[in-house]
Design an enzyme around this catalytic site. Structure first.
Site, mmCIF file in Angstrom:
data_model
loop_
_atom_site.group_PDB
_atom_site.id
_atom_site.type_symbol
_atom_site.label_atom_id
_atom_site.label_comp_id
_atom_site.label_asym_id
_atom_site.label_seq_id
_atom_site.Cartn_x
_atom_site.Cartn_y
_atom_site.Cartn_z
ATOM 1 N N GLY A 136 16.886 29.214 35.630
ATOM 2 C CA GLY A 136 16.457 28.631 35.890
ATOM 3 C C GLY A 136 15.889 27.302 34.928
ATOM 4 O O GLY A 136 17.452 27.275 33.455
ATOM 5 N N SER A 137 15.256 26.902 34.847
ATOM 6 C CA SER A 137 14.775 24.938 34.010
ATOM 7 C C SER A 137 14.869 25.222 32.837
ATOM 8 O O SER A 137 14.296 26.639 31.809
ATOM 9 C CB SER A 137 13.405 24.450 34.466
ATOM 10 O OG SER A 137 12.967 23.479 33.438
ATOM 11 N N SER A 138 14.639 24.361 31.541
ATOM 12 C CA SER A 138 14.893 24.662 30.186
ATOM 13 C C SER A 138 13.516 23.834 30.186
ATOM 14 O O SER A 138 13.623 23.821 28.953
ATOM 15 C CB SER A 138 15.520 23.112 30.158
ATOM 16 O OG SER A 138 16.124 21.618 30.306
ATOM 17 N N GLY A 139 12.268 23.634 31.237
ATOM 18 C CA GLY A 139 11.965 23.592 30.224
ATOM 19 C C GLY A 139 10.485 24.916 29.873
ATOM 20 O O GLY A 139 9.439 25.067 29.321
#
Lengths: 141, 421
Positions: free
Chosen positions: A64-67
């Protein structure tokens, strides 16, 4: 406790021994972890409603997200980060938080990779110990 | 690792504490991936700009406070809100305040204040073959695929360290051999060339492509090679990076590293070939559109941020008709484009048509609850992919023309399409 030593590849080093949370599902921190408490809020994840503060978190691969990097850094700030992370395969996204925590804030969240075979052996273990030097972890059953 | 004298000096702290810490963290990364050297980058795109928590702001402020400077030209990504018009967007004061602190810290480090997820639209982008460090998935995919520059998927705030150190570990997509396609997506014969006059087909193909290819490097064959604009390729990049984790795709005959099939595959044969058909496009559309919407509260364009050309096309498509009184129309574009729009008079025309023009902010930070908008439409596969998880709302997908006709009618108006049977 029975102790087993496993070979690992070290991404981020550190000395710590803590309780293990193990699962066999990929994991994203962004959108999954509450960075103010360390609670896992994703009701599709096996860690749902558990808290990762001070625990050794084991999941095979990030997703998932690079956050995710920002979430782990926020957890360091609010003192609810995991004590260490174990993966089969880490990516730069999951390493960002621990690398920055170590180099900029002097906070060690060791991250190591195990072979798939050794990763499976962790299931049911109670605690894991990490070492600043060397390429081994100690697993306690 | 094989290090240059300059890199050794950085590691020894001769270029200050921050450069030392930055290169140490990158050194750790290189060691873990068994990389034996760094490679210098010509620039960086900084995505640690959409407010996501205090640690992000505090980290940037700490770097700036300690005198960190970007070693290479570094553009800034979108923020959470329009920096000047945040209150009109119903953002709260905390978001505005955090955004201003982010703005100040990144500018202090020497960033080029572009505040846009489409820096390539305003003339600040790397060239073919140049090494670069980019965060923000659509920019990564655009720079690698459309321009042929070389970047891995860097995550915030790791890209800040790349920009400060001016180099990255030489691995992944920085290395030419890793950029060849492994597999091939082919268009089936039922996807006819004449369907490409409607640009929304690119989004649907891209969505299908990302779903199949995931995070691998593949190519797509059978796409038209004429009339494919940067804006179309932007949408293709953004959508593929959302439905999959695409960092680099090759469009045969279109993108620079894929002028021929042979070139894209480095002379090898595809390891796997997948054919897609109209049915796959229909499936893709079902994933990103809400079929149950009639009356529309809002139409939003600008994910990624609209180019000057797109803003002009929006104006032209209205043909003097106005946005419906019950519908809001948001158009997000880089602030330097807003300046051009004002200079050319297009801004005034858009405002007269009922279009609200904003800059800086990410449209996915749209405050639909406070704005009371429950039904939305956009032309963006990326917006429609993330809108539900981020805003709890499933938007309607349509072409730019569909979006404008719908905004005028105040309800969803879509042209019949072969994949919409």
């Amino acid at each position: 406790m029975e102790k087993v030593t496993l070979k690992c590849k070290v991404a981020v080093s550190g000395n710590v021994r803590a309780e293990l949370m193990w699962c066999n599902e990929p994991m994203s921190f962004w959108g999954t972890v509450d960075p103010q408490s360390g609670d896992i809020r994703d009701n599709r994840h096996p860690f749902y409603q558990q808290n990762m503060k001070g625990k050794v978190l084991a999941f095979p691969t990030p997703k998932g997200s690079s956050g995710t990097g920002l979430i782990i850094l926020e957890q360091v700030r609010t003192d609810c980060a995991p004590a260490a992370i174990i993966n089969v395969r880490s990516d730069p996204v999951v390493l960002t938080g621990p690398l920055i925590a170590k180099r900029f804030y002097g906070v060690s969240i060791p991250v190591v990779n195990l072979s798939e075979e050794d990763y499976a052996k962790l299931e049911g273990a109670k605690e894991v110990e990490f070492f600043e030097e060397g390429d081994e972890i100690a697993v306690y059953y | 690792m094989r290090l240059t004298d300059y890199e050794k000096a950085m590691l020894n702290g001769e270029h200050g504490e921050i450069r030392q810490q930055a290169i140490q963290a990158l050194y750790d990364l290189a060691t873990f991936y068994d990389v034996d050297r760094f490679v210098e980058i010509v620039g960086c795109h900084d995505d640690s700009t959409v407010y996501a928590g205090e640690a992000q702001v505090a980290f940037a402020e700490m770097l700036a406070e300690k005198g960190a400077k970007f070693a290479v030209p570094t553009t800034t990504n979108a923020t959470a809100c329009d920096i000047n018009l945040w209150d009109r967007q119903k953002h709260d004061i905390e978001v505005m305040s955090a955004t201003r602190r982010i703005e100040a810290a990144h500018v202090k480090m020497g960033a080029v204040p572009s505040w846009s997820c489409a820096p390539y639209h305003i003339g600040v982008a790397p060239s073919f073959g140049q090494q670069f460090a980019s965060a923000e998935s659509n920019v990564i995919c655009y720079y690698n695929s459309i321009i042929g520059a070389r970047t891995n998927r860097y995550a915030g705030p790791l890209e800040l360290l790349c920009g400060i150190a001016g180099r990255v570990p030489y691995f992944g997509l920085h290395v030419p051999e890793n950029r060849y396609a492994q597999g091939l997506v082919k268009l089936g014969e039922d996807i006819r060339p004449e369907y490409f006059t409607d640009e929304s087909i690119f989004n649907l193909i891209s969505y299908a492509y990302g779903s199949i290819v995931k995070d691998r490097v593949w190519a797509i064959d059978g796409m038209p090679t004429l009339g494919v604009t940067n804006e179309i390729l932007k949408q293709f990049s953004a959508t593929a990076a959302s439905s999959g984790g695409i960092a680099l795709f090759h469009m045969i005959g279109v993108t620079p590293e894929a002028q021929t099939l042979e070139r894209a595959f480095g002379g090898k044969k595809p390891q796997e070939i997948v054919e897609i058909h109209l049915e796959d496009l229909a499936n893709a559309e079902r994933q990103i559109t809400n079929p149950n919407v009639d009356e529309l509260d809002a139409v939003v364009l600008g994910c990624p941020h609209a180019s000057y050309n797109e803003c002009v096309v929006v104006r032209d498509l209205f043909r003097g008709r106005r946005v419906n009184g019950n519908t809001r129309f948001w158009l997000i574009t880089p602030r330097s484009v807003v300046d051009r729009l004002k200079d050319s008079g297009v801004y005034e025309e858009l405002v007269c048509l009922g279009v609200e023009v904003y800059s800086d902010g990410c449209i996915l930070e749209y405050r639909n609850k406070k704005l009371g908008t429950n039904t939305m439409m956009s032309n963006s596969g990326k917006f429609d992919t993330y809108c539900f998880s981020m805003r709890g709302l499933q938007p309607v997908f349509g072409s730019m023309k569909d979006c404008i006709e719908s905004a005028i009618a105040g309800r969803v108006v879509k042209e019949a399409k072969p994949w919409r049977k």
